[in-house]
Design a protein around this motif. Structure first.
Motif, PDB file in Angstrom:
ATOM      1  N   SER A 123       1.062  -1.142   0.008  1.00 41.29           N
ATOM      2  CA  SER A 123      -0.100   0.041  -0.057  1.00 41.29           C
ATOM      3  C   SER A 123       0.768   1.208   0.070  1.00 41.29           C
ATOM      4  CB  SER A 123      -1.034  -0.063   1.370  1.00 41.29           C
ATOM      5  OG  SER A 123      -0.146   0.083   2.338  1.00 41.29           O
ATOM      6  N   GLN A 124       2.131   1.154   0.232  1.00 43.09           N
ATOM      7  CA  GLN A 124       3.048   2.260   0.411  1.00 43.09           C
ATOM      8  C   GLN A 124       3.981   2.412  -0.724  1.00 43.09           C
ATOM      9  OE1 GLN A 124       2.950   4.834   2.816  1.00 43.09           O
ATOM     10  NE2 GLN A 124       1.025   3.366   3.287  1.00 43.09           N
ATOM     11  N   LEU A 125       3.799   1.401  -1.852  1.00 48.19           N
ATOM     12  CA  LEU A 125       4.672   1.317  -2.920  1.00 48.19           C
ATOM     13  C   LEU A 125       4.701   2.384  -3.787  1.00 48.19           C
ATOM     14  CD1 LEU A 125       6.878  -0.721  -4.187  1.00 48.19           C
ATOM     15  CD2 LEU A 125       4.645  -1.625  -5.548  1.00 48.19           C
ATOM     16  N   ASN A 126       5.774   3.156  -3.942  1.00 47.48           N
ATOM     17  CA  ASN A 126       5.960   4.299  -4.751  1.00 47.48           C
ATOM     18  C   ASN A 126       7.471   4.460  -5.051  1.00 47.48           C
ATOM     19  OD1 ASN A 126       5.297   6.653  -5.924  1.00 47.48           O
ATOM     20  ND2 ASN A 126       4.604   7.721  -4.136  1.00 47.48           N
ATOM     21  N   VAL A 127       7.842   4.087  -6.242  1.00 44.67           N
ATOM     22  CA  VAL A 127       9.251   4.212  -6.407  1.00 44.67           C
ATOM     23  C   VAL A 127       9.523   4.795  -7.986  1.00 44.67           C
ATOM     24  CG1 VAL A 127       9.862   2.059  -5.271  1.00 44.67           C
ATOM     25  CG2 VAL A 127       9.224   1.934  -7.762  1.00 44.67           C
ATOM     26  N   ILE A 128      10.617   5.311  -7.925  1.00 47.09           N
ATOM     27  CA  ILE A 128      11.245   5.855  -9.051  1.00 47.09           C
ATOM     28  C   ILE A 128      12.270   5.089  -9.640  1.00 47.09           C
ATOM     29  CG2 ILE A 128      12.509   8.106 -10.102  1.00 47.09           C
ATOM     30  CD1 ILE A 128      11.051   9.681  -7.860  1.00 47.09           C
ATOM     31  N   LEU A 129      12.214   4.632 -11.105  1.00 53.41           N
ATOM     32  CA  LEU A 129      13.294   3.971 -11.689  1.00 53.41           C
ATOM     33  C   LEU A 129      14.305   4.891 -12.280  1.00 53.41           C
ATOM     34  CD1 LEU A 129      11.443   1.100 -13.467  1.00 53.41           C
ATOM     35  CD2 LEU A 129      12.545   0.982 -11.138  1.00 53.41           C
ATOM     36  N   ARG A 130      15.463   5.016 -11.856  1.00 56.08           N
ATOM     37  CA  ARG A 130      16.479   5.690 -12.317  1.00 56.08           C
ATOM     38  C   ARG A 130      17.593   4.934 -13.092  1.00 56.08           C
ATOM     39  NH1 ARG A 130      18.218  10.038  -8.420  1.00 56.08           N
ATOM     40  NH2 ARG A 130      19.679  10.615 -10.159  1.00 56.08           N
ATOM     41  N   ALA A 131      18.408   5.964 -13.961  1.00 56.57           N
ATOM     42  CA  ALA A 131      19.546   5.254 -14.694  1.00 56.57           C
ATOM     43  C   ALA A 131      20.802   5.617 -14.052  1.00 56.57           C
ATOM     44  CB  ALA A 131      19.426   5.778 -16.213  1.00 56.57           C
ATOM     45  N   LEU A 132      21.550   4.940 -13.598  1.00 55.19           N
ATOM     46  CA  LEU A 132      22.865   5.412 -12.958  1.00 55.19           C
ATOM     47  C   LEU A 132      24.079   5.025 -13.579  1.00 55.19           C
ATOM     48  CD1 LEU A 132      22.585   4.594  -9.160  1.00 55.19           C
ATOM     49  CD2 LEU A 132      22.084   6.871 -10.182  1.00 55.19           C
ATOM     50  N   PRO A 133      25.123   5.691 -13.937  1.00 54.05           N
ATOM     51  CA  PRO A 133      26.301   5.115 -14.520  1.00 54.05           C
ATOM     52  C   PRO A 133      26.853   3.772 -13.879  1.00 54.05           C
ATOM     53  CG  PRO A 133      26.823   7.475 -14.037  1.00 54.05           C
ATOM     54  CD  PRO A 133      25.140   6.953 -13.171  1.00 54.05           C
ATOM     55  N   LYS A 134      27.241   2.929 -14.879  1.00 48.74           N
ATOM     56  CA  LYS A 134      27.451   1.557 -14.310  1.00 48.74           C
ATOM     57  C   LYS A 134      28.719   1.760 -13.448  1.00 48.74           C
ATOM     58  CE  LYS A 134      30.299  -0.067 -18.139  1.00 48.74           C
ATOM     59  NZ  LYS A 134      30.494  -1.228 -18.925  1.00 48.74           N
ATOM     60  N   GLN A 135      28.982   0.803 -12.664  1.00 49.43           N
ATOM     61  CA  GLN A 135      30.248   0.769 -11.855  1.00 49.43           C
ATOM     62  C   GLN A 135      31.308   0.261 -12.856  1.00 49.43           C
ATOM     63  OE1 GLN A 135      29.384  -2.170  -8.983  1.00 49.43           O
ATOM     64  NE2 GLN A 135      27.771  -0.689  -7.484  1.00 49.43           N
ATOM     65  N   VAL A 136      32.441   1.125 -12.530  1.00 53.70           N
ATOM     66  CA  VAL A 136      33.423   1.099 -13.510  1.00 53.70           C
ATOM     67  C   VAL A 136      34.120   0.008 -13.500  1.00 53.70           C
ATOM     68  CG1 VAL A 136      35.943   2.254 -13.936  1.00 53.70           C
ATOM     69  CG2 VAL A 136      33.952   3.745 -13.082  1.00 53.70           C
ATOM     70  N   GLU A 137      34.315  -0.768 -12.552  1.00 53.35           N
ATOM     71  CA  GLU A 137      34.935  -2.170 -12.642  1.00 53.35           C
ATOM     72  C   GLU A 137      34.216  -3.282 -13.036  1.00 53.35           C
ATOM     73  OE1 GLU A 137      32.890  -1.975  -8.477  1.00 53.35           O
ATOM     74  OE2 GLU A 137      34.232  -0.446  -9.582  1.00 53.35           O
TER      75      GLU A 137
END
Length: 160
Positions: A123-137
């Motif tokens: 009932s509290q589900l409220n999210v944002i999907l985001r693009a982050l730079p991938k981890q370098v390694e």
């Protein structure tokens, strides 16, 4: 008629269509592809919605959203999730699950690499999907959506 034929549905087909998952979206760009991809939701149709807990139902639909979002990313980005209305910040998604009847759990790490787990009531589900730079390694970006969908399909196959 314009070359198409109208299909007459039986009362059973009509009733089944009424409870199947539906998805609808409109974008400002008229050439944008709708990301719903209802054909992907075949796994969601394996078990009637009425038999699914709110947690399982939310979990399965989140998998579709994650997969669709990942398809829009290039090889320099990975999916992350922000929790709206919270001070938790952003989490790189590394896992997801549910606990019947009503809990969704997200596993991951924050931008500093700190291990993170978010537990949320549906009932509290409220999210944002985001693009982050991938981890370098890492050589290639991590794609969790594919693994989540694969596990869902295996669960459905075992249930048959």
């Amino acid at each position: 008629m314009s070359g198409t034929q109208d299909k007459i549905e039986t009362s059973v087909e009509y009733a089944e269509a009424d409870v199947l998952p539906r998805c609808h979206e409109i974008h400002s760009d008229p050439d944008a592809r709708a990301r719903c991809l209802e054909e992907r939701s075949a796994a969601l149709r394996q078990e009637p919605i009425a038999r699914k807990s709110p947690a399982e139902w939310a979990y399965e639909r989140l998998i579709l959203y994650i997969q669709n979002f990942e398809e829009t990313l290039d090889n320099e980005h990975e999916i992350a999730m922000g929790f709206t209305g919270a001070e938790a910040g952003v989490m790189r998604i590394e896992g997801m699950g549910y606990f019947d009847p009503d809990i969704i759990t997200f596993y991951g790490s924050d931008p500093t690499g700190t291990k993170t787990q978010q537990i949320q009531h549906v009932s509290q589900l409220n999210v944002i999907l985001r693009a982050l730079p991938k981890q370098v390694e890492e050589a290639a970006p991590t794609r969790i959506g594919f693994r989540l969908a694969q596990a869902l399909e295996q669960d459905d196959a075992q249930g048959d």
